[in-house]
Design a protein around this motif. Structure first.
Motif, PDB file in Angstrom:
ATOM      1  N   ILE A  16       0.849  -1.195   0.000  1.00 48.72           N
ATOM      2  CA  ILE A  16       0.000   0.000   0.000  1.00 48.72           C
ATOM      3  C   ILE A  16       0.883   1.243   0.000  1.00 48.72           C
ATOM      4  O   ILE A  16       0.591   2.223  -0.693  1.00 48.72           O
ATOM      5  CB  ILE A  16      -0.983  -0.044   1.192  1.00 48.72           C
ATOM      6  CG1 ILE A  16      -2.057  -1.108   0.917  1.00 48.72           C
ATOM      7  CG2 ILE A  16      -1.613   1.316   1.432  1.00 48.72           C
ATOM      8  CD1 ILE A  16      -2.968  -1.417   2.075  1.00 48.72           C
ATOM      9  N   SER A 182      -1.914  -1.207 -11.172  1.00 51.27           N
ATOM     10  CA  SER A 182      -1.619  -2.066 -10.041  1.00 51.27           C
ATOM     11  C   SER A 182      -1.857  -1.345  -8.716  1.00 51.27           C
ATOM     12  O   SER A 182      -2.323  -1.944  -7.741  1.00 51.27           O
ATOM     13  CB  SER A 182      -0.171  -2.532 -10.157  1.00 51.27           C
ATOM     14  OG  SER A 182       0.214  -3.235  -9.020  1.00 51.27           O
ATOM     15  N   ALA A 183      -1.568  -0.040  -8.706  1.00 46.36           N
ATOM     16  CA  ALA A 183      -1.764   0.741  -7.480  1.00 46.36           C
ATOM     17  C   ALA A 183      -3.231   0.728  -7.069  1.00 46.36           C
ATOM     18  O   ALA A 183      -3.553   0.583  -5.889  1.00 46.36           O
ATOM     19  CB  ALA A 183      -1.283   2.171  -7.690  1.00 46.36           C
ATOM     20  N   GLN A 185      -5.417  -1.592  -7.792  1.00 42.25           N
ATOM     21  CA  GLN A 185      -5.697  -2.952  -7.308  1.00 42.25           C
ATOM     22  C   GLN A 185      -5.232  -3.085  -5.856  1.00 42.25           C
ATOM     23  O   GLN A 185      -5.920  -3.651  -5.014  1.00 42.25           O
ATOM     24  CB  GLN A 185      -4.977  -3.958  -8.227  1.00 42.25           C
ATOM     25  CG  GLN A 185      -4.889  -5.375  -7.699  1.00 42.25           C
ATOM     26  CD  GLN A 185      -6.123  -6.225  -8.014  1.00 42.25           C
ATOM     27  OE1 GLN A 185      -7.090  -5.725  -8.591  1.00 42.25           O
ATOM     28  NE2 GLN A 185      -6.117  -7.480  -7.612  1.00 42.25           N
ATOM     29  N   THR A 186      -4.069  -2.524  -5.555  1.00 42.87           N
ATOM     30  CA  THR A 186      -3.524  -2.629  -4.197  1.00 42.87           C
ATOM     31  C   THR A 186      -4.387  -1.876  -3.186  1.00 42.87           C
ATOM     32  O   THR A 186      -4.541  -2.305  -2.049  1.00 42.87           O
ATOM     33  CB  THR A 186      -2.077  -2.113  -4.174  1.00 42.87           C
ATOM     34  OG1 THR A 186      -1.314  -2.900  -5.067  1.00 42.87           O
ATOM     35  CG2 THR A 186      -1.466  -2.206  -2.784  1.00 42.87           C
ATOM     36  N   PHE A 187      -4.960  -0.755  -3.643  1.00 40.77           N
ATOM     37  CA  PHE A 187      -5.879  -0.039  -2.745  1.00 40.77           C
ATOM     38  C   PHE A 187      -7.206  -0.774  -2.590  1.00 40.77           C
ATOM     39  O   PHE A 187      -8.056  -0.388  -1.810  1.00 40.77           O
ATOM     40  CB  PHE A 187      -6.163   1.363  -3.278  1.00 40.77           C
ATOM     41  CG  PHE A 187      -5.028   2.315  -3.064  1.00 40.77           C
ATOM     42  CD1 PHE A 187      -4.310   2.299  -1.886  1.00 40.77           C
ATOM     43  CD2 PHE A 187      -4.675   3.218  -4.040  1.00 40.77           C
ATOM     44  CE1 PHE A 187      -3.255   3.175  -1.683  1.00 40.77           C
ATOM     45  CE2 PHE A 187      -3.621   4.098  -3.843  1.00 40.77           C
ATOM     46  CZ  PHE A 187      -2.919   4.063  -2.668  1.00 40.77           C
ATOM     47  N   GLY A 188      -7.378  -1.817  -3.399  1.00 31.25           N
ATOM     48  CA  GLY A 188      -8.635  -2.552  -3.315  1.00 31.25           C
ATOM     49  C   GLY A 188      -9.731  -1.948  -4.162  1.00 31.25           C
ATOM     50  O   GLY A 188     -10.902  -2.275  -4.009  1.00 31.25           O
ATOM     51  N   LEU A 189      -9.367  -1.042  -5.048  1.00 29.69           N
ATOM     52  CA  LEU A 189     -10.390  -0.419  -5.892  1.00 29.69           C
ATOM     53  C   LEU A 189     -10.602  -1.304  -7.111  1.00 29.69           C
ATOM     54  O   LEU A 189      -9.907  -1.192  -8.110  1.00 29.69           O
ATOM     55  CB  LEU A 189      -9.956   0.985  -6.317  1.00 29.69           C
ATOM     56  CG  LEU A 189      -9.732   1.917  -5.131  1.00 29.69           C
ATOM     57  CD1 LEU A 189      -9.125   3.219  -5.573  1.00 29.69           C
ATOM     58  CD2 LEU A 189     -11.064   2.191  -4.435  1.00 29.69           C
ATOM     59  N   HIS A 190     -11.516  -2.219  -6.961  1.00 31.29           N
ATOM     60  CA  HIS A 190     -11.816  -3.109  -8.069  1.00 31.29           C
ATOM     61  C   HIS A 190     -13.316  -3.162  -8.206  1.00 31.29           C
ATOM     62  O   HIS A 190     -14.021  -3.478  -7.263  1.00 31.29           O
ATOM     63  CB  HIS A 190     -11.250  -4.497  -7.800  1.00 31.29           C
ATOM     64  CG  HIS A 190     -11.229  -5.354  -9.022  1.00 31.29           C
ATOM     65  ND1 HIS A 190     -12.362  -5.899  -9.558  1.00 31.29           N
ATOM     66  CD2 HIS A 190     -10.208  -5.744  -9.833  1.00 31.29           C
ATOM     67  CE1 HIS A 190     -12.034  -6.583 -10.641  1.00 31.29           C
ATOM     68  NE2 HIS A 190     -10.743  -6.508 -10.825  1.00 31.29           N
TER      69      HIS A 190
ATOM     70  N   ASN B 215       0.748  -8.130  -8.188  1.00 28.29           N
ATOM     71  CA  ASN B 215      -0.320  -7.962  -9.182  1.00 28.29           C
ATOM     72  C   ASN B 215       0.074  -8.373 -10.595  1.00 28.29           C
ATOM     73  O   ASN B 215      -0.355  -7.756 -11.558  1.00 28.29           O
ATOM     74  CB  ASN B 215      -0.815  -6.501  -9.199  1.00 28.29           C
ATOM     75  CG  ASN B 215      -1.301  -6.044  -7.837  1.00 28.29           C
ATOM     76  OD1 ASN B 215      -1.738  -6.857  -7.038  1.00 28.29           O
ATOM     77  ND2 ASN B 215      -1.210  -4.755  -7.574  1.00 28.29           N
ATOM     78  N   ALA B 233      -8.053  -7.705  -4.781  1.00 22.16           N
ATOM     79  CA  ALA B 233      -8.402  -6.313  -4.500  1.00 22.16           C
ATOM     80  C   ALA B 233      -9.289  -6.244  -3.258  1.00 22.16           C
ATOM     81  O   ALA B 233      -9.111  -5.378  -2.392  1.00 22.16           O
ATOM     82  CB  ALA B 233      -9.118  -5.693  -5.698  1.00 22.16           C
ATOM     83  N   ILE B 234     -10.224  -7.183  -3.176  1.00 27.76           N
ATOM     84  CA  ILE B 234     -11.105  -7.218  -1.998  1.00 27.76           C
ATOM     85  C   ILE B 234     -10.265  -7.452  -0.738  1.00 27.76           C
ATOM     86  O   ILE B 234     -10.447  -6.767   0.273  1.00 27.76           O
ATOM     87  CB  ILE B 234     -12.182  -8.312  -2.158  1.00 27.76           C
ATOM     88  CG1 ILE B 234     -13.104  -7.957  -3.323  1.00 27.76           C
ATOM     89  CG2 ILE B 234     -12.975  -8.486  -0.859  1.00 27.76           C
ATOM     90  CD1 ILE B 234     -14.119  -9.027  -3.655  1.00 27.76           C
ATOM     91  N   ASN B 236      -7.145  -6.692  -0.254  1.00 30.72           N
ATOM     92  CA  ASN B 236      -6.384  -5.474   0.032  1.00 30.72           C
ATOM     93  C   ASN B 236      -7.240  -4.441   0.751  1.00 30.72           C
ATOM     94  O   ASN B 236      -6.832  -3.844   1.744  1.00 30.72           O
ATOM     95  CB  ASN B 236      -5.842  -4.871  -1.261  1.00 30.72           C
ATOM     96  CG  ASN B 236      -4.683  -5.676  -1.819  1.00 30.72           C
ATOM     97  OD1 ASN B 236      -3.944  -6.303  -1.082  1.00 30.72           O
ATOM     98  ND2 ASN B 236      -4.536  -5.662  -3.132  1.00 30.72           N
ATOM     99  N   ARG B 237      -8.456  -4.246   0.238  1.00 32.07           N
ATOM    100  CA  ARG B 237      -9.275  -3.202   0.866  1.00 32.07           C
ATOM    101  C   ARG B 237      -9.820  -3.648   2.210  1.00 32.07           C
ATOM    102  O   ARG B 237      -9.956  -2.851   3.134  1.00 32.07           O
ATOM    103  CB  ARG B 237     -10.351  -2.715  -0.094  1.00 32.07           C
ATOM    104  CG  ARG B 237     -11.619  -3.463  -0.142  1.00 32.07           C
ATOM    105  CD  ARG B 237     -12.653  -2.707  -0.982  1.00 32.07           C
ATOM    106  NE  ARG B 237     -13.723  -3.598  -1.358  1.00 32.07           N
ATOM    107  CZ  ARG B 237     -13.938  -4.050  -2.579  1.00 32.07           C
ATOM    108  NH1 ARG B 237     -13.184  -3.656  -3.577  1.00 32.07           N
ATOM    109  NH2 ARG B 237     -14.926  -4.862  -2.841  1.00 32.07           N
ATOM    110  N   LEU B 240      -6.865  -3.046   4.534  1.00 37.59           N
ATOM    111  CA  LEU B 240      -6.659  -1.606   4.778  1.00 37.59           C
ATOM    112  C   LEU B 240      -7.730  -1.076   5.732  1.00 37.59           C
ATOM    113  O   LEU B 240      -7.439  -0.406   6.724  1.00 37.59           O
ATOM    114  CB  LEU B 240      -6.699  -0.868   3.431  1.00 37.59           C
ATOM    115  CG  LEU B 240      -6.329   0.603   3.420  1.00 37.59           C
ATOM    116  CD1 LEU B 240      -4.910   0.800   3.939  1.00 37.59           C
ATOM    117  CD2 LEU B 240      -6.440   1.161   1.996  1.00 37.59           C
TER     118      LEU B 240
END
Lengths: 225, 249, 638
Positions: A16, A182-183, A185-190, B215, B233-234, B236-237, B240
């Motif tokens: 992150i 990729s950033a 995706q890492t934040f979970g924004l999918h 990724n 992604a799920i 990761n969020r 977080l």
């Protein structure tokens, strides 16, 4: 360790940090590019030199630039640690590997290291000279201003430097081609609706931004011929 | 068809392994890859050699036990399990290289057999909903939208084979962890322990020595159950959000 | 010895509640003083281990796989029955009870089956609470499908992976207890003997499959949840590792074996493709909801299916059984497939297959609907056969799938050895002579979640926590030595035939003479053949390597040694049961139109066999089945 250090030293936490700093650096790339494009203004460097003076003296910009360096450092530290850990996670490799992933995604460390080398050279060439080095001075509207434009245009008369610069932009483009999306995706924004959009922007970004940077030395070189 | 096999042989966890070459003849295209190994092992046994140890059980693609890295892919070419790979995917005269899963967290036990108990420990760290037998309300008490149930199901189909780890250049277990975290994060039953679950499972994943996710998408591309990268992604969020808001310091 | 089934008094619907009240309890503080061994971590084992640990007992769980999550329950596809009546189509606990008794051809205990139907509803609740993602309707409530042998929709399902999802539910519940320290898990560990002392089960001897170390484990009670013995046929839908060793060694230590010949042959499996075949793959029988079974009317018709016009096809199940059609119970569907193949009307290269055709369903509902229901099954079929079932009909043939027989248990699931229990497929209890689809998952979970936690406490409270022997006891030493001796013998024979060769030969004998249809002459010959094969085994088998390593051949060798003994008992049982019922079809006993002909006067009992020593005939004990609530009728699905 408290919860925060635990969080940012976990694999996801480190990622992150890399993603966050990476996205900030993307923003920096845009701002920097907008400034650089003034090199092409064809006004003998007037607007560019004024912009350069503003960037080196404004207190707000000074603060942001410290942040920028810190972020670059964090980006490097965290991704270096991750790379080492990732290598350790597979002590014995395979005899044969056939990949089903993109080359850039697998070689972010290599791309990043090259970009770091470029950055060092780039800073030494321009930023260091501007901040601390000997510079020719030019008068604009009665102000005495360091003539960075002259330094840049001299540098870009050398085809080697131009070539190296353009070449480096290809690396940045490749780094961005994976890093930008990729950033998110890492934040979970999918999301089914927005992920395609992010991917599209990512592709545009990784092509347009490096291209914008690469055009400048090429045009300046051609103009000086 | 006739084939040349280069197979990783390793006596036990502590010994050094090496590739050995074998030739198999008259292989039917209808055989499964493991049946081809059965044929080879029968020959080895009759010759007085040690048969090749490999993990397998259900041979119908669901138990997740089989685990061969074939010609550069976990479970071989095609997105399937080794037991569902059939010899019609190969040509007469092919050379096939077979290796065990390679990861620090999956040490080799013998030949092609690896120890995947790290996955069990990750589940033990939080991959469950704490409900004692007899405690449950009526099954239809909580309606779950079909789309949510289907999405949770897609994540739940993970068979724990470890192909994701084997495929990832970082030997990362993120897809495995993500599948379980996502399944429960989507379902109403999973809400109570949602934050604790993701924090504990990720901590265990790190402690086991798996790498980080970068990724690349190699895991999802090789997963025999087509678990989607969206689950990562799920994860990761979820992580977080949990780290930022949970009460666990 | 008189068999006591311990069926409680009272009306059928109240038996279980009354019994639960009458069972002794163990004080919560005392539960931690008890050790319980659970062998096998499938639906029955994992659910039992989790539930007992939740109550506070110390549990040791064992499985031969590398992880408890891989037990073969995971491969069950179609679904799990429960009398929820969510569909408002007339289902009830009594109807599920009745269908199961009838489907089992009246060879199961009324009280057990009723209890099974009764707790079925709790299972669904429990699994949903665990996060098992069952199929749902658009309104968010649970969906059901219909299944063979029933005229209501009571089957809950998770696409074609119901077993997997249920097992992961039980596995995760057990994982929670492992983390809590209440369950100690021993993966890659195989039970090789039961330790009995003073007539009670005291523990087990195991082999660590990685190091070969033979270990002793002591406990107050031992639960065998080790599944069925279908692999005696070599080719079956069971997993490669599924074996009878645990229950067989318990049998040899005094536990009676109930109805060993009751084997279920599943109608919808992918046909054998050649000699190399190592196992058979089942395709959920839910496919028969939409698929139509047919063969050409003409024997020897070699045209591809799409060239055979409608009027030249024989939809034989729909023709013979108009009211149940393609949804007749498994034994009926299997046997009819065999008949048409025996008539030379089989299809495919081997001529040992019938078509299962989805063309009409695809025309009616569209490919998308069919894909949503059966997508993974169709994919699996295509992967194995290389044919696309959306375009061309599937080819199916029956295969050994489930064994209704198993260790004899009383109403408390206890075998004839006090302290030794058998749960799930490992016991003989609830399915009689034939199991209905989607009932195996139900029984495994019923036993583990909702029955054993009550009945085990009764035994433990009775014996008290002091009634346990240490692993230094001579009984353990003796059992360990026997295990070591057997392994030593197997390793020293160094013969010329591999374990698999013997296993294949045994399988062929069993399939030919003790499979879908049986007769006295064949069975007598089979008994002799098995004896000869067993003798040869102990002189000519080749097992390489040593005990002190991961030795895949040695693992197989001990299992096949037991199959070679079990096969003979199955033949004995099949020979003695002079009637046809459910999965047991004796050619001498059939109705004029070829249906199974039961003999309720002589054979309405459970055959429980007692071990009498090596190469001695087993002794038969009979537990009479008393039907107070259902009327025995000839099953008819016409």
């Amino acid at each position: 360790m408290n919860w925060f250090t635990k969080a940012i030293t976990s694999t996801i936490g480190r990622k992150i940090v890399v993603a966050f700093t990476g996205l900030f650096l993307c923003l920096f790339l845009v701002v920097h590019l907008l400034g650089n494009l003034q090199l092409l203004a064809n006004d003998g460097g007037k607007s560019f030199n004024l912009y350069a003076k503003f960037m080196t003296t404004s207190p707000i910009i000074q603060t942001i630039s410290i942040g920028n360096f810190v972020f670059i450092l964090l980006h490097i530290i965290q991704s270096t640690i991750l790379t080492i850990k990732n290598r350790q996670a597979r002590p014995v490799g395979y005899a044969i590997v056939e990949n089903r992933s993109t080359w850039a995604s697998r070689n972010m460390g290599f791309l990043g290291s090259f970009i770091l080398l470029f950055l060092v050279g780039h800073l030494a060439n321009f930023w260091w000279k501007m901040k601390f080095g000997e510079m020719p001075i030019i008068g604009i509207d009665g102000m005495q201003v360091k003539d960075l434009y002259f330094v840049v245009s001299e540098a870009f008369k050398d085809p080697l430097i131009v070539g190296l610069y353009v070449f480096s932009m290809v690396f940045i483009g490749l780094h961005l081609s994976h890093g930008f999306q990729s950033a998110f995706q890492t934040f979970g924004l999918h999301h089914v609706k927005y992920t395609p959009l992010i991917q599209f922007i990512g592709w545009v970004f990784c092509i347009v931004v490096p291209l914008g940077y690469a055009i400048i030395p090429v045009v300046m070189y051609l103009r000086a011929l | 068809m006739n084939l040349t096999l280069k197979v990783w042989r390793q006596k036990n966890a502590n010994s050094k392994g090496e590739f050995k070459t074998y030739h198999v003849k008259d292989i039917s295209p209808d055989m499964s890859f493991l049946e081809m190994f059965d044929v080879l092992n029968e020959e080895l046994l009759l010759k007085g050699e040690d048969p090749i140890a490999f993990d397998h059980d259900c041979r119908e693609g669901i138990c997740g036990m089989c685990s061969m890295y074939i010609n550069g892919h976990p479970h071989g070419p095609g997105q399937t399990t080794t037991c569902q790979l059939h010899m019609r995917s190969f040509k007469d005269g092919d050379t096939i290289v077979v290796e065990p899963w390679r990861a620090k967290a999956f040490p080799v036990v013998k030949d092609l057999v690896v120890d995947r108990s790290a996955f069990d420990r990750i589940i033990q760290a939080g991959g469950y909903i704490s409900v004692n037998t007899g405690n449950a309300p009526d099954a239809n008490e909580i309606p779950i939208p079909k789309e949510v149930a289907d999405a949770a199901f897609n994540a739940a189909t993970c068979i724990g084979c470890g192909a994701c780890v084997a495929a990832c250049k970082n030997a990362s277990a993120m897809l495995f962890v993500a599948a379980k975290v996502a399944q429960f994060a989507m379902l109403p039953q999973g809400q109570v322990e949602r934050k604790k679950r993701v924090e504990q499972m990720v901590a265990q994943m790190d402690a086991e020595g798996f790498g980080a996710c970068t990724n690349t998408g190699a895991c999802a591309a090789e997963c025999p159950k087509e678990i989607s990268l969206a689950n990562i992604a799920i994860l990761n969020r979820e992580y977080l959000a949990a780290k930022a808001t949970s009460e666990y310091v | 010895m008189k068999l006591d089934s311990k069926i409680p008094e009272g009306p059928l619907a109240e038996k279980w509640s009354r019994h639960k009240f009458n069972l002794k309890l163990v004080n919560p503080a005392n539960k931690r003083k008890y050790e319980v061994i659970v062998v096998g971590t499938g639906l029955a084992g994992a659910s039992a281990a989790a539930s007992l640990a939740e109550l506070g007992y110390n549990v040791k769980a064992f499985c031969f796989q590398d992880s408890p999550r891989r037990a073969h329950s995971i491969a069950a596809q179609g679904g799990i029955n429960a009398a929820k009546n969510y569909q408002n189509d007339g289902d009830s606990i009594y109807r599920l009870f009745y269908d199961t008794i009838k489907g089992g051809d009246y060879r199961a205990r009324e009280a057990n089956v009723y209890r099974l139907a009764e707790v079925s509803v709790n299972i669904i609740d429990q699994c949903v609470a665990q996060g098992v993602p069952f199929a749902r309707e658009y309104g968010g409530l649970l969906a059901n499908r219909s299944f063979g042998g029933a005229q209501v929709s009571r089957t809950f399902y998770a696409r074609g992976q119901t077993g997997q999802q249920l097992l992961l539910g039980a596995y995760s519940a057990m994982s929670r207890q492992i983390a809590a320290g209440r369950v100690k898990m021993y993966p890659r560990t195989e039970m090789l003997d039961l330790v009995v002392h003073d007539g009670k089960a005291r523990g087990i001897i195991t082999r660590n499959l990685i190091t070969g170390k033979i270990e002793r484990h002591s406990a107050h009670a031992v639960l065998l949840c080790t599944g069925g013995y279908g692999n005696v046929f070599y080719l079956s839908t069971n997993a490669m590792g599924s074996n009878a060793t645990a229950i067989w060694r318990a049998y040899k230590k005094g536990a009676f074996f109930g109805n060993p010949c009751f084997t279920q042959i599943h109608p919808t499996c992918i046909p054998v493709s050649g000699d190399h075949q190592s196992k058979l793959t089942l395709m959920s029988e839910s496919l028969r909801n939409d698929g139509r079974v047919w063969v050409p009317k003409q024997a020897g018709d070699t045209r591809p299916p799409y060239e055979i016009p409608e009027e030249e096809r024989d939809y034989f199940l729909e023709r013979k059984y108009p009211s149940f059609g393609n949804l007749v119970p498994r034994d009926v569907a299997s046997r009819n497939a065999k008949y048409v193949c025996d008539e030379g009307r089989g299809v495919g290269a081997s001529k040992l297959a019938v078509y299962l055709d989805f063309a009409d369903a695809i025309k009616r509902d569209g490919e998308a609907v069919i894909r949503a229901k059966y997508g993974n099954l169709f994919d699996m079929y295509e992967k194995i056969t290389g044919e696309n079932p959306y375009k061309t009909p599937m080819r199916i043939y029956p295969a050994v799938h489930y064994t209704m027989g198993g260790l004899w248990v009383d109403y408390n699931l206890m075998t004839t050895i006090p302290g030794l229990y058998a749960l799930g497929e490992a016991n003989f209890s609830d399915h009689g002579a034939n199991r209905l689809g989607a009932s195996a998952l139900m029984q495994g979970l019923a036993d583990g979640y909702f029955i054993i936690p009550y009945t085990l406490g009764d035994y433990l409270a009775t014996i008290g926590w002091n009634d346990r022997i240490s692993t230094d006891h001579p009984a353990f030493k003796e059992a360990e030595q026997a295990v070591k001796d057997q392994i030593g013998t197997l390793l020293s024979i160094n013969g010329k035939k591999t374990v698999d060769q013997f296993h294949k030969e045994l399988g062929k004998i069993m399939w030919d003479y003790c499979g879908m249809s049986r007769n006295a002459e064949g069975l007598k010959g089979a008994k002799q053949k098995i004896r000869e094969l067993r003798e040869e085994y102990w002189q000519n088998v080749r097992v390489g390597g040593s005990n002190e390593e991961l030795n895949i051949t040695l693992e197989k060798a001990t299992r096949v040694a037991d199959f070679l003994e079990l096969g003979e008992l199955m033949v004995d049982d099949a020979l003695h049961r002079e009637e046809s019922c459910g999965g047991h079809f004796r050619e001498e006993y059939q109705t004029p139109d070829g249906e199974a002909l039961r003999n309720d006067e002589k054979f309405a009992y459970v055959a429980a066999w007692e071990y009498k020593g090596p190469n001695q005939p087993a002794a038969l004990h009979k537990e009479d089945l008393i039907f107070e609530n259902v009327k025995l009728t000839q099953r008819s699905y016409k």
